[in-house]
Every structure is written in structure tokens, then in C-alpha cells.
Design an enzyme around this catalytic site. Structure first.
Site, PDB file in Angstrom:
ATOM      1  N   ALA A   1      68.889  23.100  34.195  1.00 35.05           N
ATOM      2  CA  ALA A   1      69.080  22.086  35.227  1.00 35.05           C
ATOM      3  C   ALA A   1      70.521  22.129  35.705  1.00 35.05           C
ATOM      4  O   ALA A   1      71.392  22.707  35.054  1.00 35.05           O
ATOM      5  CB  ALA A   1      68.748  20.702  34.680  1.00 35.05           C
TER       6      ALA A   1
ATOM      7  N   GLY B   1      65.563  23.116  31.284  1.00 33.91           N
ATOM      8  CA  GLY B   1      64.546  22.723  32.245  1.00 33.91           C
ATOM      9  C   GLY B   1      63.699  23.890  32.731  1.00 33.91           C
ATOM     10  O   GLY B   1      62.550  23.698  33.131  1.00 33.91           O
TER      11      GLY B   1
ATOM     12  N   GLU C   1      61.097  24.294  30.139  1.00 30.56           N
ATOM     13  CA  GLU C   1      60.197  23.151  30.284  1.00 30.56           C
ATOM     14  C   GLU C   1      59.257  23.344  31.476  1.00 30.56           C
ATOM     15  O   GLU C   1      58.072  22.998  31.419  1.00 30.56           O
ATOM     16  CB  GLU C   1      61.009  21.864  30.434  1.00 30.56           C
ATOM     17  CG  GLU C   1      61.716  21.468  29.138  1.00 30.56           C
ATOM     18  CD  GLU C   1      62.551  20.217  29.288  1.00 30.56           C
ATOM     19  OE1 GLU C   1      62.224  19.205  28.643  1.00 30.56           O
ATOM     20  OE2 GLU C   1      63.546  20.240  30.034  1.00 30.56           O
TER      21      GLU C   1
ATOM     22  N   GLU D   1      69.730  22.000  24.963  1.00 29.95           N
ATOM     23  CA  GLU D   1      70.242  20.678  25.338  1.00 29.95           C
ATOM     24  C   GLU D   1      71.152  20.040  24.286  1.00 29.95           C
ATOM     25  O   GLU D   1      72.083  19.310  24.641  1.00 29.95           O
ATOM     26  CB  GLU D   1      69.076  19.730  25.657  1.00 29.95           C
ATOM     27  CG  GLU D   1      68.418  19.979  27.001  1.00 29.95           C
ATOM     28  CD  GLU D   1      67.346  21.065  26.953  1.00 29.95           C
ATOM     29  OE1 GLU D   1      66.628  21.226  27.955  1.00 29.95           O
ATOM     30  OE2 GLU D   1      67.238  21.751  25.914  1.00 29.95           O
TER      31      GLU D   1
END
Length: 259
Positions: free
Chosen positions: A66, A112, A115, A135
Site C-alpha cells: 500500500a 496489501g 492481501e 506490516e
């Protein structure tokens, strides 16, 4: 909607979506997530689309995470809303789609990005791909369903190891633990995804949708068996069921119409 961060095209009933931020390693910023939400909605409401392939531009990354700068000064409530809106509009929307989504992982799939790949129903990885959830190195945890979907795919122990160490794994290891379905040379990632979707396209569309819904319910519903039973019953009311039975009896190929 005119896309600035995506390339989207439909060919032979397959929607191809390329996240087109190569210089940023296809990182997910707010605008990209908004565009992804729009293209997912388009896929769901467009009968012509029978399946979706998501990939990243270039040869380095599927999605390398992200855009951290966008939320570096968020407070707790803003962080929750970031996760809630992203999950609802993009990640859960993909998983809950009646159309099969395939992630063509053509390089790094981190944070992300992983994900996003896990939200898809099937994952194909190039042999140079690296996957991970880093993360905790930022003082965060995965917020777009990563803790849940990774656990569903690889089991609790391996999920905790990957998330708490933040270590990346290669494509071969990812296939070994069930994180991806296939590993192929980078030049063949899209063609492998097409091969799978072209097979799915031969099957009854409403039955495919019912199957996806029932499998997803096994993780997300309190009683997945009930969902399966209901979807099984609904199939008997479709024209495709009658066509499938007739084709079987008459020893010919089925001609499904999605009704």
C-alpha cells in the site's frame, strides 16, 4: 469511469485488469483502490464477463504493498475506516463475487498486494515471485483481511510465522504451503490464468457462482452447509440444469446460457 491507475479490457468474456503504476511497483493508493472497486462492480453486473484476471504492470511487481505515505499520520479511527472501506469495496467484494477472480502474480506481492491476491479465488505465481506480509516492520498488522485469509489458506502456525517474522517466501514455497495454486515461468502467468478461466467458461455460470459462494461460506458463514444446501436447491430451478442433464443423456456438449 475513466481509469488513471488501471488498464481494463474485456476479451473473449475475460476481464483483464492491470494495475498500472509500474514506477511505484503498483502500490495501492486511494485512487487505485477506488478504481478497483469500480472495475469489480463492473465485472459483477456485466453478463459478458465470465471471469477476471488481475495482474500488475511490468516484470517486477504484482503489487508491492500500500502507499504508506497516505496514511502515515492516521489515528485509530481513521485506520479502522481505512481497513473497513478497503475491505468492503475491494477485497471482500472480490472474494464475494459470483465471477471467478484469478490473481496473476508476476513479481512481488507484499502487504496489501498479497492481501489482494488472497482475496482472489485462484492464484498463479511466476517463478520469480516473492510473497509476504511485512506490516509488523511498520508497527502495523495486515488490515485488508490478511490475517484471516492467510490463516485460511496455509493454517494458523504458518500464518503466524509469516506475519510476525515479516519474512518473504518464494513462489515454490508458496505453492508448497498452499498459498498459490500454480507456479509457472513469468511469461506464462497470464496464459495459465486464461487456461483455467477458459475451462470454467465451459461450465454452467450460475452453478459456478453457486459453487464459489458455497466454498467462501465455509469460512465466512456460521453454517456453510446450509448455504451449500440452499445453492444446490436453486440450481434445480435453472435452465442450465435442464440443459446439462439433457446434454448428458443425449451424449453431447452442453450449451449453457447462464439462466
Amino acid at each position: 469511469m475513466e481509469y488513471q491507475n488501471l488498464i481494463s479490457t474485456v476479451k473473449e468474456n475475460i476481464l483483464y485488469v492491470t494495475i498500472n503504476r509500474e514506477k511505484a511497483l503498483n502500490a495501492l493508493n486511494k485512487d487505485t483502490l477506488t478504481e478497483l472497486a469500480d472495475v469489480i462492480a463492473f465485472a459483477n453486473k456485466t453478463p459478458e464477463v465470465r471471469g477476471v484476471i488481475i495482474t500488475g504492470a511490468g516484470e517486477k511487481a504484482f503489487v508491492a504493498g500500500a502507499d504508506i505515505k497516505e496514511f502515515s499520520d492516521y489515528n485509530g479511527k481513521q485506520g479502522e475506516e481505512l481497513a473497513r472501506s478497503g475491505n468492503g469495496n475491494v477485497f471482500n467484494a472480490i472474494e464475494g463475487s459470483s465471477k471467478p477472480f484469478i490473481a496473476a502474480i508476476n513479481g512481488f506481492a507484499l502487504g496489501g498486494g498479497l492481501e489482494l491476491a488472497m482475496a482472489c479465488h485462484i492464484r498463479i505465481a511466476s517463478d520469480n515471485a516473492k510473497l509476504g506480509l511485512p506490516e509488523v516492520t511498520l508497527g502495523l498488522i495486515p488490515g485488508y483481511g490478511g490475517t484471516q485469509r492467510l490463516t485460511q489458506l496455509v493454517g494458523k502456525g504458518k500464518a503466524i510465522e509469516m506475519i510476525t517474522t515479516a519474512n518473504m517466501i518464494n513462489a515454490v514455497e508458496a505453492e508448497k504451503i498452499g498459498l498459490v495454486n500454480y507456479v509457472v515461468p513469468q511469461a506464462e502467468v497470464i496464459s495459465k490464468a486464461e487456461e483455467i478461466l477458459n475451462t470454467i467458461k465451459l461450465r454452467a455460470p450460475l452453478a459456478v457462482a453457486a459453487a464459489i459462494k458455497s466454498v467462501v461460506a465455509s469460512f465466512n458463514e456460521t453454517d456453510g452447509y446450509s448455504v451449500e444446501t440452499q445453492e444446490f436447491g436453486k440450481c434445480f430451478e435453472t435452465e442450465d440444469f435442464k440443459e446439462g442433464v439433457s446434454a448428458f443423456v443425449e451424449k453431447r456438449k452442453s450449451a449453457f446460457v447462464g439462466k
